[in-house]
Design a protein around this motif. Sequence first.
Motif, PDB file in Angstrom:
ATOM      1  N   VAL A 129      -0.639   1.122 -10.070  1.00  0.00           N
ATOM      2  CA  VAL A 129      -2.114   0.898 -10.573  1.00  0.00           C
ATOM      3  C   VAL A 129      -2.534   0.308  -9.309  1.00  0.00           C
ATOM      4  O   VAL A 129      -2.975  -1.037  -9.232  1.00  0.00           O
ATOM      5  N   ALA A 130      -3.353   1.069  -8.438  1.00  0.00           N
ATOM      6  CA  ALA A 130      -4.053   0.429  -7.335  1.00  0.00           C
ATOM      7  C   ALA A 130      -5.499   1.196  -7.231  1.00  0.00           C
ATOM      8  O   ALA A 130      -5.450   2.484  -7.200  1.00  0.00           O
ATOM      9  N   LEU A 131      -6.616   0.522  -7.254  1.00  0.00           N
ATOM     10  CA  LEU A 131      -7.845   1.313  -7.679  1.00  0.00           C
ATOM     11  C   LEU A 131      -8.931   0.653  -6.917  1.00  0.00           C
ATOM     12  O   LEU A 131      -8.813  -0.674  -6.673  1.00  0.00           O
ATOM     13  N   HIS A 132     -10.072   1.190  -6.646  1.00  0.00           N
ATOM     14  CA  HIS A 132     -11.227   0.594  -6.191  1.00  0.00           C
ATOM     15  C   HIS A 132     -11.850  -0.153  -7.253  1.00  0.00           C
ATOM     16  O   HIS A 132     -11.973   0.730  -8.773  1.00  0.00           O
ATOM     17  N   ALA A 133     -12.734  -1.096  -7.018  1.00  0.00           N
ATOM     18  CA  ALA A 133     -13.587  -1.574  -8.038  1.00  0.00           C
ATOM     19  C   ALA A 133     -14.558  -0.637  -8.892  1.00  0.00           C
ATOM     20  O   ALA A 133     -14.616  -0.990 -10.124  1.00  0.00           O
ATOM     21  N   HIS A 185       2.187 -10.799   0.009  1.00  0.00           N
ATOM     22  CA  HIS A 185       1.969 -10.967  -1.342  1.00  0.00           C
ATOM     23  C   HIS A 185       2.526  -9.882  -1.946  1.00  0.00           C
ATOM     24  O   HIS A 185       2.157  -8.696  -1.626  1.00  0.00           O
ATOM     25  N   HIS A 186       3.151 -10.209  -3.241  1.00  0.00           N
ATOM     26  CA  HIS A 186       3.616  -9.004  -4.090  1.00  0.00           C
ATOM     27  C   HIS A 186       2.817  -9.156  -5.168  1.00  0.00           C
ATOM     28  O   HIS A 186       2.465 -10.034  -5.793  1.00  0.00           O
ATOM     29  N   THR A 187       2.472  -7.554  -5.881  1.00  0.00           N
ATOM     30  CA  THR A 187       1.633  -7.343  -6.991  1.00  0.00           C
ATOM     31  C   THR A 187       2.059  -6.242  -7.527  1.00  0.00           C
ATOM     32  O   THR A 187       2.546  -5.389  -6.812  1.00  0.00           O
ATOM     33  N   GLU A 188       1.896  -6.067  -9.072  1.00  0.00           N
ATOM     34  CA  GLU A 188       2.022  -4.990  -9.592  1.00  0.00           C
ATOM     35  C   GLU A 188       0.582  -3.813  -9.613  1.00  0.00           C
ATOM     36  O   GLU A 188       0.691  -2.800  -9.773  1.00  0.00           O
ATOM     37  N   HIS A 191     -12.410   1.970 -16.199  1.00  0.00           N
ATOM     38  CA  HIS A 191     -11.791   3.127 -16.726  1.00  0.00           C
ATOM     39  C   HIS A 191     -10.371   2.958 -16.509  1.00  0.00           C
ATOM     40  O   HIS A 191      -9.610   3.691 -17.154  1.00  0.00           O
ATOM     41  N   ARG A 192      -9.874   1.880 -15.947  1.00  0.00           N
ATOM     42  CA  ARG A 192      -8.456   1.671 -15.549  1.00  0.00           C
ATOM     43  C   ARG A 192      -7.931   0.100 -16.262  1.00  0.00           C
ATOM     44  O   ARG A 192      -6.832  -0.348 -15.818  1.00  0.00           O
ATOM     45  N   ARG A 193      -8.998  -0.515 -16.818  1.00  0.00           N
ATOM     46  CA  ARG A 193      -8.812  -1.917 -17.303  1.00  0.00           C
ATOM     47  C   ARG A 193      -7.458  -2.112 -18.224  1.00  0.00           C
ATOM     48  O   ARG A 193      -6.681  -2.833 -17.741  1.00  0.00           O
ATOM     49  N   PRO A 250      -9.902  -0.976   2.893  1.00  0.00           N
ATOM     50  CA  PRO A 250      -9.391  -1.316   4.051  1.00  0.00           C
ATOM     51  C   PRO A 250      -8.129  -0.900   4.493  1.00  0.00           C
ATOM     52  O   PRO A 250      -7.331  -1.274   5.538  1.00  0.00           O
ATOM     53  N   ILE A 251      -7.613  -0.246   3.459  1.00  0.00           N
ATOM     54  CA  ILE A 251      -5.952   0.255   3.611  1.00  0.00           C
ATOM     55  C   ILE A 251      -6.112   1.709   3.447  1.00  0.00           C
ATOM     56  O   ILE A 251      -7.188   2.477   3.064  1.00  0.00           O
ATOM     57  N   ASP A 252      -4.850   2.504   3.681  1.00  0.00           N
ATOM     58  CA  ASP A 252      -4.870   3.851   3.485  1.00  0.00           C
ATOM     59  C   ASP A 252      -5.177   4.375   1.715  1.00  0.00           C
ATOM     60  O   ASP A 252      -4.539   3.753   0.997  1.00  0.00           O
ATOM     61  N   THR A 253      -6.200   5.011   1.782  1.00  0.00           N
ATOM     62  CA  THR A 253      -6.735   5.377   0.373  1.00  0.00           C
ATOM     63  C   THR A 253      -5.384   6.135  -0.286  1.00  0.00           C
ATOM     64  O   THR A 253      -5.662   6.445  -1.646  1.00  0.00           O
ATOM     65  N   GLY A 254      -4.562   6.804   0.417  1.00  0.00           N
ATOM     66  CA  GLY A 254      -3.142   7.448  -0.244  1.00  0.00           C
ATOM     67  C   GLY A 254      -2.766   6.623  -1.487  1.00  0.00           C
ATOM     68  O   GLY A 254      -2.074   7.130  -2.206  1.00  0.00           O
ATOM     69  N   LEU A 255      -2.736   5.342  -1.031  1.00  0.00           N
ATOM     70  CA  LEU A 255      -2.214   4.159  -2.017  1.00  0.00           C
ATOM     71  C   LEU A 255      -2.833   4.236  -3.350  1.00  0.00           C
ATOM     72  O   LEU A 255      -2.190   3.966  -4.424  1.00  0.00           O
ATOM     73  N   LEU A 256      -4.094   4.538  -3.241  1.00  0.00           N
ATOM     74  CA  LEU A 256      -5.001   4.654  -4.504  1.00  0.00           C
ATOM     75  C   LEU A 256      -4.881   6.010  -5.382  1.00  0.00           C
ATOM     76  O   LEU A 256      -5.533   6.011  -6.496  1.00  0.00           O
ATOM     77  N   ASP A 257      -4.027   6.741  -4.822  1.00  0.00           N
ATOM     78  CA  ASP A 257      -3.921   8.020  -5.700  1.00  0.00           C
ATOM     79  C   ASP A 257      -2.713   8.199  -6.662  1.00  0.00           C
ATOM     80  O   ASP A 257      -2.521   9.288  -7.139  1.00  0.00           O
ATOM     81  N   GLY A 258      -2.245   6.918  -6.930  1.00  0.00           N
ATOM     82  CA  GLY A 258      -1.121   7.155  -8.019  1.00  0.00           C
ATOM     83  C   GLY A 258       0.252   6.778  -7.454  1.00  0.00           C
ATOM     84  O   GLY A 258       0.416   5.797  -7.069  1.00  0.00           O
TER      85      GLY A 258
END
Length: 463
Positions: free
Chosen positions: A187-191, A355-358, A196-198, A175-183
Motif C-alpha cells: 500500500v504505497a500511494l501519493h497523497a 526505515h521499515h513500514t507496511e 480512496h485508500r484510507r 521522489p522514488i520510482d513510481t513503479g512502487l506505487l502501482d501495487g
Amino acid sequence: MSTDLGSSRVHDLLGVGIGPFNLGLACLAEPLGLDAVFLDSRDGFAWHHGLMFDDATIQVPFLADLVTLADPTSPYSFLAYLKQVGRLYPFYIRENFQPLRAEYDAYCRWAAERVRGLRWGREVVDVRREDQGREGPGDDDEAPVYRVTALTREGTETYRARHLVLGIGTTPWSPIDTGLLDGGGTVALHASDYLHRREDLLSLGSVTVVGSGQSAAEIYHDLLSAAAGDGPRVDWLTRSPRFFPMEYTKLTLEMTSPEYIDHFHDLPPDQRDRMLREQRSLYKGIDAELINQIHDLLYRRSVQGLDTGLLAAATALDGARREADPATGTGPATASGAALRLDLHCTDTGRQWTHHTEGLVLATGYSPTPPRFLDGIAEEIDRDGRGRYRVARDHTVDRAHSFIHVQNAEEHTHGLTAPDLGMGAMRNSIILRGICGREVYPIESSIAFQQFGAPTARHQEAR
C-alpha cells in the motif's frame, strides 16, 4: 469517427484543461462576447477529491473565488453561489472567511454547470498552426490560427482558435520510482489518492507519511486520530529542516502583489530558483492551528501510554523497495515484517539510515508536466536553458508572446503566486487583456505599502 467542428469557425479562445483557473477564465470571458471553448479529458469538474477531509478549509479567503477579485458583480461569485443554494446567512454567521474545501469544490461544480463553452470528455492530443490570418480587435493579418485535435469516446474532434490558454495543471510528484506505487501487494500511494485508500492504510501495522506541507499534516493527523490504540503505528518524515507553519502576516502577504511579481520576474533565473527554495514557508507550510492540534494529539497519546510513532525532520528519502516476506522469501512481507524499506539520510549530518513500514503515503507535492500535444508547435514555444517555459510577464509562452498563455505553469518566473487561488482572477484579467486588446477588467498595478528592490527614480522623487 472524425468531426471537424466548423471548418470556417475560429474560436477567439480555446482553453485546454478545466481546473479552477481556466474555469474562472470561462466565467470572466462569458460576458465579453468572446467565442471561447474549454476542453478537458475528464467527465466533469473535480478538485482534490483524494484530500477532501470533512473539516478541511482552503487556505485563502472566500474573496479568492473564481471571479470576485476581477469582477465583484459577476454572477459566478462564491457569494452568488451561497445565495442561490440558501447558505449565505449561515456562512455569514459562521464568521470564518475560509470556505470548507468540499464547499469550494461544490461551488466550482456549480459554476461549471452554468457557464458556457465547457466540453468534457475531450482529450487534446495535438496542436498545429494553420497558415491563415485572422481578424479581430487588436489583431493583425499575420496572427496564427491553431488547429486543435481532441479524442472523445466517439472518435476525434477538431477545433480552431486564435488564442490558446494551457490550464492542464500539475501532476503528482514522487521522489522514488513510481513503479512502487502501482501495487504489487503493498500500500504505497501519493497523497492525492489518500481518501480512496484510507481504509487499506488503517488495516496495516505501520504507515509512514513523507512530506512537509499541509497535505502531509492533514493525512498524519487523520491517521493518528483514527489509530486510537488499535490502528497502525504512524510515522512522519520530512526533508524540511522543521515542521514549519504557513506564514500569514500581512506584510508577507504583500508578496502576492503585482509589484512583487514584477520584481521577481525581472530577476535572473538562478536567483528566482534560490528565492523559491527559501520561500517555502510562505506557501508550502502547515496551518499553525493544525500543528498545535497534532502536538495535542501526540501529548494525549503519550499520557494514555500509546505509541506516538516517529517524527523526523531534516530527513531525505533516497529510495524505497519492497522487501520479501521473511517467512516465504517471496512476495511482500505481511504484518509480521514490514513490506517496504525506505533508504534515508539526515540532511544535517549526512548519516544514512533505513526505515521499515507496511504503508507509505507520499505527500511530496506536484510538478508541471510538459504536454505532448504541443510537440507539433514546439518551435513556437519559448523555453529557458533548463527546458522550462520562458513565461512573459503577461503569462504568454509563444515566441511572439501574444497567442499562447499558461495558467499555474510559471512558478519559476512569477514566484509563489502561480498556484495561489487568490491570484487566478488577476492572471485571467491579464490574459483577457491580451486576447481582447484592451483592459476589460481593471488590473491593479500597485497595491503594496512596501518597496521591493531598489527604489526607482519615481519613488525617489516622491520622497
